[in-house]
Design a protein around this motif. Structure first.
Motif, PDB file in Angstrom:
ATOM      1  N   TRP A 140      34.757 -46.125 -11.108  1.00  0.00           N
ATOM      2  CA  TRP A 140      33.867 -46.088  -9.948  1.00  0.00           C
ATOM      3  C   TRP A 140      32.919 -47.282  -9.982  1.00  0.00           C
ATOM      4  N   LEU A 141      32.546 -47.751  -8.794  1.00  0.00           N
ATOM      5  CA  LEU A 141      31.572 -48.831  -8.656  1.00  0.00           C
ATOM      6  C   LEU A 141      30.279 -48.221  -8.130  1.00  0.00           C
ATOM      7  N   ALA A 200      32.631 -53.730   3.305  1.00  0.00           N
ATOM      8  CA  ALA A 200      33.766 -54.534   3.766  1.00  0.00           C
ATOM      9  C   ALA A 200      34.563 -55.071   2.583  1.00  0.00           C
ATOM     10  N   ARG A 201      33.864 -55.411   1.511  1.00  0.00           N
ATOM     11  CA  ARG A 201      34.540 -55.975   0.341  1.00  0.00           C
ATOM     12  C   ARG A 201      35.185 -54.914  -0.534  1.00  0.00           C
ATOM     13  N   TYR A 202      34.512 -53.781  -0.737  1.00  0.00           N
ATOM     14  CA  TYR A 202      34.958 -52.837  -1.755  1.00  0.00           C
ATOM     15  C   TYR A 202      35.556 -51.530  -1.240  1.00  0.00           C
ATOM     16  N   ALA A 203      35.150 -51.078  -0.051  1.00  0.00           N
ATOM     17  CA  ALA A 203      35.604 -49.767   0.414  1.00  0.00           C
ATOM     18  C   ALA A 203      37.117 -49.636   0.501  1.00  0.00           C
ATOM     19  N   PRO A 204      37.854 -50.690   0.884  1.00  0.00           N
ATOM     20  CA  PRO A 204      39.306 -50.508   1.006  1.00  0.00           C
ATOM     21  C   PRO A 204      40.018 -50.198  -0.299  1.00  0.00           C
ATOM     22  N   LEU A 260      33.531 -45.481  -4.677  1.00  0.00           N
ATOM     23  CA  LEU A 260      32.141 -45.898  -4.560  1.00  0.00           C
ATOM     24  C   LEU A 260      31.181 -44.758  -4.885  1.00  0.00           C
ATOM     25  N   TYR A 261      30.163 -45.095  -5.675  1.00  0.00           N
ATOM     26  CA  TYR A 261      29.144 -44.136  -6.109  1.00  0.00           C
ATOM     27  C   TYR A 261      27.806 -44.741  -5.680  1.00  0.00           C
ATOM     28  N   ILE A 262      27.287 -44.290  -4.544  1.00  0.00           N
ATOM     29  CA  ILE A 262      26.153 -44.946  -3.895  1.00  0.00           C
ATOM     30  C   ILE A 262      24.865 -44.170  -4.144  1.00  0.00           C
ATOM     31  N   GLU A 263      23.835 -44.875  -4.587  1.00  0.00           N
ATOM     32  CA  GLU A 263      22.526 -44.249  -4.751  1.00  0.00           C
ATOM     33  C   GLU A 263      21.592 -44.681  -3.626  1.00  0.00           C
ATOM     34  N   LEU A 314      34.362 -41.239  -2.792  1.00  0.00           N
ATOM     35  CA  LEU A 314      32.965 -41.461  -2.432  1.00  0.00           C
ATOM     36  C   LEU A 314      32.072 -40.374  -3.016  1.00  0.00           C
ATOM     37  N   LEU A 315      30.979 -40.806  -3.654  1.00  0.00           N
ATOM     38  CA  LEU A 315      29.899 -39.929  -4.089  1.00  0.00           C
ATOM     39  C   LEU A 315      28.581 -40.590  -3.701  1.00  0.00           C
ATOM     40  N   VAL A 316      27.601 -39.770  -3.308  1.00  0.00           N
ATOM     41  CA  VAL A 316      26.276 -40.280  -2.953  1.00  0.00           C
ATOM     42  C   VAL A 316      25.246 -39.538  -3.791  1.00  0.00           C
ATOM     43  N   GLN A 317      24.318 -40.270  -4.393  1.00  0.00           N
ATOM     44  CA  GLN A 317      23.357 -39.676  -5.301  1.00  0.00           C
ATOM     45  C   GLN A 317      21.937 -40.087  -4.931  1.00  0.00           C
ATOM     46  N   SER A 318      20.975 -39.298  -5.393  1.00  0.00           N
ATOM     47  CA  SER A 318      19.561 -39.635  -5.199  1.00  0.00           C
ATOM     48  C   SER A 318      18.717 -38.772  -6.120  1.00  0.00           C
ATOM     49  N   PHE A 319      17.518 -39.262  -6.430  1.00  0.00           N
ATOM     50  CA  PHE A 319      16.529 -38.439  -7.121  1.00  0.00           C
ATOM     51  C   PHE A 319      15.839 -37.489  -6.141  1.00  0.00           C
TER      52      PHE A 319
END
Length: 230
Positions: free
Chosen positions: A1-2, A79-83, A87-90, A123-128
């Motif tokens: 994962w990025l 645009a660069r990485y999703a294809p 992705l692990y987005i904070e 896809l994962l999305v994280q936050s505090f």
């Protein structure tokens, strides 16, 4: 994962940057490359060099290629990485950035990261911020969310807290210092995966793998891969 982090610009655009301010990693005109990211426009942020600092701080890993690195927008990163990448987005400081959640969902839609396949596997999305994650879950119930944890959960309220998190998230991301056999076991009972951060030492990696964590954040993925291959 990025894994990467999002901040919001003055006009509400999302950019990929870890820090809330530019002071540590941005170089350029003082009037544009200092202070809070949310107080700078996209044009100002684009003028900043965020690579040269690394060469100065880490000469043993310096590279001429880092000079002139710019702060990418979320759209540029997707645009660069999703294809091709998972992705692990904070989302950083979402409680102080009105519109951040809607902007994220819109960008994910533009880059086909809200398809059934992407939502299930890539896809994962994280936050505090639990407040932001609860709001995001209400807007997009199919989005897989992870609650980051910086402080320990009292033992007498552990199960209740994990059950509450499980109502809107699929996992927890505790600081590595918080991880214990009990935390991992109770999180799994609650149906949550456990992804501690940020682990760069092989001894700690081995210890956490022994506890049964489901993944971990690291700046040294090659080291972790070698340990896993054993």
């Amino acid at each position: 994962w990025l894994e990467f982090d999002l901040q919001q610009s003055a006009e509400g655009r999302l950019v990929v940057l870890h820090d809330e301010t530019l002071d540590r990693t941005a170089r350029g005109r003082l009037t544009e490359c200092r202070g809070a990211v949310r107080e700078r426009t996209i044009e100002e942020l684009a003028s900043c060099d965020v690579g040269v600092w690394f060469n100065a701080e880490h000469p043993e890993r310096a590279s001429p290629a880092f000079v002139g690195a710019r702060i990418p927008t979320l759209d540029e990163a997707l645009a660069r990485y999703a294809p091709r990448e998972r992705l692990y987005i904070e989302i950083k400081n979402p409680d102080e950035a009105p519109g951040m959640l809607d902007s994220l969902l819109a960008a994910l839609g533009r880059h086909r990261m809200r398809t059934a396949d992407a939502l299930r596997r890539r896809l994962l999305v994280q936050s505090f911020s639990s407040k932001a994650l609860v709001a995001l879950h209400a807007k997009a119930p199919d989005l897989r969310l992870v609650q980051l944890l910086e402080d320990p959960i009292p033992a007498d309220s552990l199960d209740a807290r994990l059950a509450a998190i499980a109502r809107y998230a699929v996992g927890i991301g505790p600081s590595r210092r918080l991880v214990s056999a009990r935390l991992v076991e109770r999180a799994h009972v609650a149906g949550l995966v456990v992804h501690p951060y940020t682990v760069n030492d092989s001894t700690v990696m081995t210890y956490l793998l022994g506890l049964g964590v489901d993944g971990m954040f690291t700046d040294r993925p090659g080291l972790l891969r070698r340990l896993l291959s054993r």
